[in-house]
Design an enzyme around this catalytic site. Structure first.
Site, PDB file in Angstrom:
ATOM      1  N   ASP A 178      -3.137  -7.062  -7.805  1.00  0.00           N
ATOM      2  CA  ASP A 178      -4.531  -7.387  -8.109  1.00  0.00           C
ATOM      3  C   ASP A 178      -4.770  -7.072  -9.587  1.00  0.00           C
ATOM      4  OD1 ASP A 178      -5.861  -7.952  -5.302  1.00  0.00           O
ATOM      5  OD2 ASP A 178      -4.454  -6.311  -5.042  1.00  0.00           O
ATOM      6  N   SER A 185      -2.556  -8.020   3.104  1.00  0.00           N
ATOM      7  CA  SER A 185      -3.164  -7.934   4.440  1.00  0.00           C
ATOM      8  C   SER A 185      -3.588  -9.327   4.901  1.00  0.00           C
ATOM      9  CB  SER A 185      -4.378  -7.009   4.407  1.00  0.00           C
ATOM     10  OG  SER A 185      -4.036  -5.762   3.851  1.00  0.00           O
ATOM     11  N   HIS A 199       0.836  -1.202   0.000  1.00  0.00           N
ATOM     12  CA  HIS A 199       0.000   0.000   0.000  1.00  0.00           C
ATOM     13  C   HIS A 199       0.877   1.261   0.000  1.00  0.00           C
ATOM     14  CE1 HIS A 199      -2.657  -2.947   2.264  1.00  0.00           C
ATOM     15  NE2 HIS A 199      -3.466  -2.564   1.310  1.00  0.00           N
TER      16      HIS A 199
HETATM   17  P1  AMP Z   1      -6.368  -3.774  -0.468  1.00  0.00           P
HETATM   18  O1  AMP Z   1      -6.251  -2.974   0.792  1.00  0.00           O
HETATM   19  O2  AMP Z   1      -5.910  -5.183  -0.332  1.00  0.00           O
HETATM   20  O3  AMP Z   1      -7.707  -3.608  -1.147  1.00  0.00           O
HETATM   21  O4  AMP Z   1      -5.321  -3.134  -1.470  1.00  0.00           O
HETATM   22  C1  AMP Z   1      -5.341  -1.765  -1.766  1.00  0.00           C
HETATM   23  C2  AMP Z   1      -4.420  -1.493  -2.931  1.00  0.00           C
HETATM   24  O5  AMP Z   1      -3.104  -1.903  -2.603  1.00  0.00           O
HETATM   25  C3  AMP Z   1      -4.828  -2.278  -4.193  1.00  0.00           C
HETATM   26  O6  AMP Z   1      -4.662  -1.462  -5.338  1.00  0.00           O
HETATM   27  C4  AMP Z   1      -3.855  -3.421  -4.179  1.00  0.00           C
HETATM   28  O7  AMP Z   1      -3.601  -3.941  -5.460  1.00  0.00           O
HETATM   29  C5  AMP Z   1      -2.610  -2.753  -3.610  1.00  0.00           C
HETATM   30  N1  AMP Z   1      -1.693  -3.763  -3.070  1.00  0.00           N
HETATM   31  C6  AMP Z   1      -1.996  -4.766  -2.207  1.00  0.00           C
HETATM   32  N2  AMP Z   1      -0.906  -5.541  -1.987  1.00  0.00           N
HETATM   33  C7  AMP Z   1       0.089  -5.026  -2.737  1.00  0.00           C
HETATM   34  C8  AMP Z   1       1.468  -5.369  -2.950  1.00  0.00           C
HETATM   35  N3  AMP Z   1       2.024  -6.417  -2.337  1.00  0.00           N
HETATM   36  N4  AMP Z   1       2.198  -4.613  -3.780  1.00  0.00           N
HETATM   37  C9  AMP Z   1       1.649  -3.536  -4.417  1.00  0.00           C
HETATM   38  N5  AMP Z   1       0.369  -3.150  -4.251  1.00  0.00           N
HETATM   39  C10 AMP Z   1      -0.401  -3.883  -3.425  1.00  0.00           C
END
Ligand code: AMP
Length: 289
Positions: free
Chosen positions: A150, A186, A37
């Protein structure tokens, strides 16, 4: 960093920034932040003037038997990390603020939403597209940042923005990984120590697929087989899918060529993890993108 909970407060802050001539960058998240993030926040910081992060565990994108209730949450820690990451505005709405009554309006991309993760999560991308569309109306960013981790979400959001002529640029930021290759997520907190030890097999499987392509293999099924066999080395890991598809349409490929997505999803105990790599493949070159 300003922390707000209402749509009206976001609008006021964004309006003020715009009147100062600032460009708005936006990073939507579900919180429980990690370096993945924060790399999106850093990308937003580098490119725009007002960095807005939303933190909202969106019920619409969870299926009835999924992990909505136990999804990890730690607002205080997230606030600290965002302060340190130079976020300007944190929008952390309640479910009532976002959905004061059941949503009658939905955004659906039936083809992109049905493949890959959509097969085991049939309502997920409808929930994602709907909330991202709503957040775009609230924040009205110039640029929005999403994780390449994602990949299907990026494909869905890009297509939605094109179809609905939403005036926002979409940036995809590379996946941040643990030293052993596991993509930061997460949901990694769900893993027991034994599952955590097995989890890097997802990335190894993707690398096995890439190696086959680098060695000249152009049959998607053979590349897929290399991925499946690698995952089979860890019997505790239950494969959901391993696929080799077109990176934009997410449709099956006849031949591995052009913009190619290798994507994988698997269950480890209570956790469902995903990962992917993207390649540009031509007759004489295989390049990671
Ligand atoms: P989430 O909180 O899981 O919905 O993720 C929020 C944003 O962070 C989304 O655009 C995800 O693709 C990105 N994200 C989650 N994990 C990673 C990671 N390991 N590397 C880069 N971006 C990430």
């Amino acid at each position: 960093m300003q922390v707000v909970n209402t749509i009206a407060e976001v609008r006021a802050a964004v309006r003020a920034a715009r009147s100062r001539g600032q460009r708005i960058g936006f990073v939507p998240t579900m919180g429980y932040l990690h370096e993945g993030h924060l790399s999106l926040v850093a990308a937003a910081r580098a490119e725009t003037d007002l960095v807005v992060v939303s933190l909202f565990v969106n019920p619409l994108q969870f299926g009835p038997n999924e992990d909505l209730a136990r999804y990890p949450r730690d607002l205080e820690r997230d606030q600290r990390l965002l302060e340190a990451g130079n976020c300007d505005l944190l929008f952390a709405p309640s479910v009532d603020e976002m959905y004061p009554r059941p949503m009658e309006t939905e955004v659906n991309l039936p083809n992109l939403a049905a493949v890959l993760c959509g097969r085991s999560r049939p309502t997920h991308f409808r929930g994602v597209a709907t909330v991202v569309c709503k957040l775009f109306q609230i924040v009205q960013p110039d640029v929005a940042f999403f994780g390449q981790k994602d990949a299907q979400q990026v494909a869905v959001v890009r297509r939605m923005v094109e179809d609905l002529s939403i005036p926002v640029e979409i940036r995809a930021v590379p996946t941040v990984r643990e030293p052993d290759g596991l993509a930061k997520s997460s949901r990694n907190v769900y893993l027991t120590p034994a599952e955590r030890a097995d989890a890097p097999v997802l990335y190894r499987a993707l690398q096995a697929g890439v190696q086959r392509i680098e060695a000249g293999e152009r049959r998607p099924e053979a590349v897929r087989e290399a991925m499946v066999q690698t995952v089979a080395e860890r019997p505790s890991v239950r494969l959901d899918y391993a696929e080799v598809v077109d990176g934009t349409s997410l449709r099956p490929l006849a031949v591995v060529d052009g913009y190619v997505l290798l994507a994988i999803a698997a269950y480890l105990g209570r956790a469902r993890l995903i990962d992917n790599v993207q390649l540009h493949v031509s007759a004489d070159e295989v390049r990671r993108v």
